[in-house]
Design an enzyme around this catalytic site. Structure first.
Site, PDB file in Angstrom:
ATOM      1  N   HIS A 200      26.195 -27.027 -32.113  1.00 29.95           N
ATOM      2  CA  HIS A 200      25.898 -26.419 -31.146  1.00 29.95           C
ATOM      3  C   HIS A 200      26.414 -27.216 -29.870  1.00 29.95           C
ATOM      4  O   HIS A 200      26.432 -28.409 -29.828  1.00 29.95           O
ATOM      5  CB  HIS A 200      24.343 -26.405 -31.277  1.00 29.95           C
ATOM      6  CG  HIS A 200      23.919 -25.663 -29.670  1.00 29.95           C
ATOM      7  ND1 HIS A 200      23.664 -26.090 -28.841  1.00 29.95           N
ATOM      8  CD2 HIS A 200      23.342 -24.414 -29.623  1.00 29.95           C
ATOM      9  CE1 HIS A 200      23.234 -25.021 -27.704  1.00 29.95           C
ATOM     10  NE2 HIS A 200      22.953 -24.334 -28.371  1.00 29.95           N
ATOM     11  N   ASP A 326      20.587 -16.464 -28.466  1.00 32.34           N
ATOM     12  CA  ASP A 326      20.576 -17.536 -27.842  1.00 32.34           C
ATOM     13  C   ASP A 326      19.243 -17.695 -26.791  1.00 32.34           C
ATOM     14  O   ASP A 326      19.193 -18.267 -25.682  1.00 32.34           O
ATOM     15  CB  ASP A 326      21.826 -17.723 -26.803  1.00 32.34           C
ATOM     16  CG  ASP A 326      21.810 -19.237 -26.407  1.00 32.34           C
ATOM     17  OD1 ASP A 326      21.213 -20.135 -27.065  1.00 32.34           O
ATOM     18  OD2 ASP A 326      22.753 -19.365 -25.721  1.00 32.34           O
TER      19      ASP A 326
END
Ligand code: 1DF
Ligand code: MN
Length: 365
Positions: A200, A326
């Protein structure tokens, strides 16, 4: 003369659509969804107050903790919400399952002892949250690369005791990238326990950030992607996948744009490594593009854009591209609607929203 041409493709903005059909012929599994245990933001504030944070962390979280804008307040609140309100948001958007990961940069901003112990705590917290809603949540193990041996143990504990389905790690740790061999125990553990690693973003490290920061581009708008694509590419060029051929890495944000780079990476990697220009850039068993196709998955976090999704499916194969919202950073219900309406067969859409994630994260329905 052939004057036919393809019209430019406009970048669409999300459109309100109250008639969004929440029900679909597939489940929606969102794969890059963030949370923060109750103590985390207090610990982040302490790091900021003590002046121990790097520039990127100060820019990102220093801003979030001192800004009244509705989006910022939404982010702070819903990172920490693991119950009815989060589930209501999921229901309203038609998200059946969230794959949850500790928000960025996780424990990677802390000193080593704090990072090691807090990663364990965050993983226990996540396990408990999942046990309250086992049909709605799946989790990834947070790790502290500051101590690779302990990180490897935590991957094992996550896989064997906490029912975690993968690992979350952010791009760099105090400016060090996972391509450095001192971190490779992490890859050995992930491969041994069949846990994919979600690489990430975080903000670029101090050695890189200044030209981004002065232009206001260090955050999720661009700096995140530049740093994370570099981090992923360094794994390839360092030979990580020649050592760990079964290792699987997940990249958000359309593979952090690496699919678009693939042709040039292959050409220039071949040219540069054959010329023996760098000690650190040696020939590999395969082309960079082949690692992207065999050792990576992409999610569309932050990119509700059909042409980009289709290109990535085209390049990586439609079994390697997955849906992500997200949440709570890009909590846009209308984007679900846009994606439901992509011009794509139902079979491919089902892979994208449901079955690729179901298989990779071993989700039993
Ligand atoms: C932001 C975006 C922050 C993403 C994130 O974690 C994050 C943001 C702190 O907009 O500041 O995960 N993102 O993945 O796009
Ligand atoms: Mn994210």
């Amino acid at each position: 003369m052939n004057t036919s041409h393809t019209a430019p493709v406009a970048v669409p903005a999300p459109q309100a659509n109250p008639a969004h059909p929440v029900k679909a012929d597939y489940l929606r599994i969102a794969t890059e969804e963030a949370f923060a245990p109750p103590e985390l933001f207090g610990m982040y504030k302490k790091v900021l107050e003590e002046g121990k944070a790097d520039k990127g962390f100060s820019s990102l979280w220093g801003f979030h903790f001192n800004n009244p804008a509705p989006r910022v307040q939404h982010i702070l609140k819903y990172n920490q919400e693991m119950g009815a309100e989060r589930l209501a948001h999921m229901d309203a958007a038609g998200i059946d399952i969230q794959v949850l990961s500790l928000t960025s940069p996780g424990v990677q901003v802390f000193d080593e002892p704090t990072a090691v112990s807090y990663a364990r705590h965050a993983n226990d917290f996540l396990r408990d949250a999942i046990q309250k809603h086992p049909t709605r949540f799946v989790g990834l193990t947070a790790i502290a690369p500051q101590n690779p041996a302990e990180a490897a143990k935590e991957i094992q504990r996550g896989a064997t005791q906490l029912d975690m389905r993968g690992v979350i790690v952010n791009s760099h740790t105090h400016g060090e990238y996972l391509s450095d061999r001192k971190f490779w125990d992490i890859f050995a553990a992930a491969e041994a326990h069949d846990q994919p690693i979600y690489l990430h973003p975080c903000s670029p490290p101090d050695a890189m950030i200044q030209p981004f920061f002065e232009a206001g581009l260090d955050g999720a708008v661009f700096g995140f992607g530049v740093d994370t694509s570099l981090s992923a590419l360094r794994l390839i060029t360092a030979g990580v996948f020649d050592h760990f051929p079964k290792l699987q890495i997940i990249l958000g944000h359309m593979g952090e744009a690496l699919p678009f780079w693939a042709y040039r990476l292959d050409y220039m990697h071949r040219a540069t490594s054959r010329a023996n220009r760098y000690e650190s850039l040696k020939p590999l068993n395969k082309k960079p593009s082949e690692y992207l196709q065999q050792n990576f998955y992409a999610t569309n976090s932050g990119v509700a854009w059909e042409p980009a999704i289709k290109f990535t499916q085209n390049f990586m194969g439609e079994d390697r591209v997955m849906y992500a919202m997200d949440y709570p950073y890009q909590h846009e219900v209308d984007e679900v609607n846009i994606l439901d309406n992509m011009d794509m067969t139902l079979a491919t859409k089902r892979k994208f929203f449901q079955t690729n994630a179901q298989t990779l994260f071993k989700i039993k329905l």
